[in-house]
Design a protein around this motif. Sequence first.
Motif, PDB file in Angstrom:
ATOM      1  N   LEU A 219       7.853   6.763   1.838  1.00  0.00           N
ATOM      2  CA  LEU A 219       6.566   6.835   2.266  1.00  0.00           C
ATOM      3  C   LEU A 219       6.119   7.465   3.351  1.00  0.00           C
ATOM      4  CD1 LEU A 219       5.276   3.316   0.739  1.00  0.00           C
ATOM      5  CD2 LEU A 219       4.916   5.591  -0.351  1.00  0.00           C
TER       6      LEU A 219
ATOM      7  N   GLY B 103      -0.492   9.410   0.404  1.00  0.00           N
ATOM      8  CA  GLY B 103      -1.536   8.414   0.011  1.00  0.00           C
ATOM      9  C   GLY B 103      -1.726   8.660  -1.147  1.00  0.00           C
ATOM     10  N   THR B 104      -1.361   9.533  -2.228  1.00  0.00           N
ATOM     11  CA  THR B 104      -1.480   9.356  -3.704  1.00  0.00           C
ATOM     12  C   THR B 104      -0.329   8.827  -4.438  1.00  0.00           C
ATOM     13  OG1 THR B 104      -2.762  11.305  -3.570  1.00  0.00           O
ATOM     14  CG2 THR B 104      -1.835  10.988  -5.709  1.00  0.00           C
TER      15      THR B 104
ATOM     16  N   THR C 185       0.930  -1.257   0.018  1.00  0.00           N
ATOM     17  CA  THR C 185       0.086   0.026  -0.200  1.00  0.00           C
ATOM     18  C   THR C 185       0.728   1.423  -0.032  1.00  0.00           C
ATOM     19  OG1 THR C 185      -0.081   0.421   2.391  1.00  0.00           O
ATOM     20  CG2 THR C 185      -1.615  -1.290   1.285  1.00  0.00           C
ATOM     21  N   LEU C 186       0.265   2.313  -0.114  1.00  0.00           N
ATOM     22  CA  LEU C 186       0.892   3.770  -0.013  1.00  0.00           C
ATOM     23  C   LEU C 186       0.766   4.383   1.161  1.00  0.00           C
ATOM     24  CD1 LEU C 186       0.404   4.787  -3.571  1.00  0.00           C
ATOM     25  CD2 LEU C 186       2.319   3.477  -2.815  1.00  0.00           C
ATOM     26  N   VAL C 187       0.046   3.678   2.210  1.00  0.00           N
ATOM     27  CA  VAL C 187      -0.138   4.197   3.593  1.00  0.00           C
ATOM     28  C   VAL C 187       1.182   4.683   4.158  1.00  0.00           C
ATOM     29  CG1 VAL C 187      -0.905   3.722   5.784  1.00  0.00           C
ATOM     30  CG2 VAL C 187      -2.143   2.791   3.919  1.00  0.00           C
TER      31      VAL C 187
ATOM     32  N   ASP D  31      -4.743   5.647  -5.260  1.00  0.00           N
ATOM     33  CA  ASP D  31      -4.946   5.895  -3.982  1.00  0.00           C
ATOM     34  C   ASP D  31      -4.015   5.071  -3.106  1.00  0.00           C
ATOM     35  OD1 ASP D  31      -6.191   3.561  -3.423  1.00  0.00           O
ATOM     36  OD2 ASP D  31      -8.230   4.255  -3.275  1.00  0.00           O
ATOM     37  N   GLN D  32      -4.410   5.208  -1.809  1.00  0.00           N
ATOM     38  CA  GLN D  32      -3.159   4.554  -0.898  1.00  0.00           C
ATOM     39  C   GLN D  32      -3.337   3.248  -0.933  1.00  0.00           C
ATOM     40  OE1 GLN D  32      -3.843   6.262   3.096  1.00  0.00           O
ATOM     41  NE2 GLN D  32      -5.701   5.315   3.369  1.00  0.00           N
TER      42      GLN D  32
END
Length: 332
Positions: free
Chosen positions: A331, A95-96, A53-55, A114-115
Motif C-alpha cells: 500500500l 487509494g483504489t 483502509t487503503l490509504v 475507494d480508500q
Amino acid sequence: MSALTQRTRIAILLAATVVLAAVAIGYIRLAADRTATADRTADPFTAAADRATLVAGRRLLVVSDRHLATVSRDNPNGPRRVAPLECVRVYAAAGTGVCVRPDSPWSYSLVVLDQELREKRAFRVPGLPNRARVSASGRMVAWTTFVGGDSYNSGGFSTRTGILDTRTGALVSTLEKFAVTREGRPYQAADLNFWGVTFTADDNRFYATVSTAGRRYLVEGDFAARTVRTLKENVECPSLSPDGTRIAFKEAVGADPTRGWRLSVLELASMRVTPLAETRSIDDQAAWLDNATVAYTVRDSSGDPDVWSVPSDGSGTPRLLVPDSESPAALG
C-alpha cells in the motif's frame, strides 16, 4: 431549629442520592465500555473494521481467512486490521482497491473500492476468480477468471480476462476481442486465452499472458488501440516492477507447466531472465513490494496459504512474510 435540622437532613439525603445515582450511571457506562471493548477484542472483524483502509502507508494488503486485511510492513506477523469484506482476491494502488467477492459458492462479483473501502462499482464476473490488478495510478482495474464451456476446450482450461477504466467507465469484458500479433504477424485462433494483466505507468499499455496452440507468450497490449503483440515465450502471470524495467513472472519448468513453475524476473531491455531464490513451484502472480523485493502466495500440502517474499535479483533466501494469508499488495 428542629425544622432547619430536618430540612438540612433532607437536603443532605437528596444530595447523597444524586451523587450515588451519578456514580451508578458512571459505573454502568464504564462497564458497558469494557464489555464493548472485550467484544471487539474477541471479534477481530468488528475490532478492525473501522481501521482497515487503503490509504497509502507502510502496510500490506492481504486476504486473511477470506476477508480483506492489512498488516504493518515493519511487523507483518503482528496484529491485523480485518474488514468485514469477504474477498477471495484483492489488490490496491493509489487509494483504489479491487475485491473479488463471492456472492455464492459458484458466483462472484468484482468490486471496486475507494480508500475507505466504500464500494464504487460492482459487477458479476464469470467463472472462478484467479487474478486481480490495479494500475499504479489507481485508474485501471483488471481481473482473470477460469471458465468452462468453450467448444475448443477438451481437458484444458479457459479464461476470461477483462479491464475496466474507472475514470471513463470503459469496460472490456474479455481481451479475446483484441487484435493479436504473434511473432510479428496478425494472428487469429479460437483457443486464445489471456490471464495475468499488469499495467504500465501510462495507464494504457499493459502486459499479460496469452496461450494458443499449446504455447504461452508474454504480450504487450494497447488498451486504447485494442491490440496485443507477443514478446517472449514461456512467460506467465507477469508483474511489472515499480520502476517499469523488469517483470516478475512464473516460468514453466522446461516449458512444461505439468513440471511446475520457477519464479523468475525478466529484464525488459535485454530480455534476460534471472531465476529467483525461491525454488518451490509458485502458481501465483507475484507482487512487487518495492524494486528489490517480490511477494507471492505459497500453499502447503493441505492447501492453506502463506505470503512469502524473496529478493528480485536472484540473491538471498525466501522469507515467510505474512502467515495464513494470500493475495499480497503493497500500500505504500
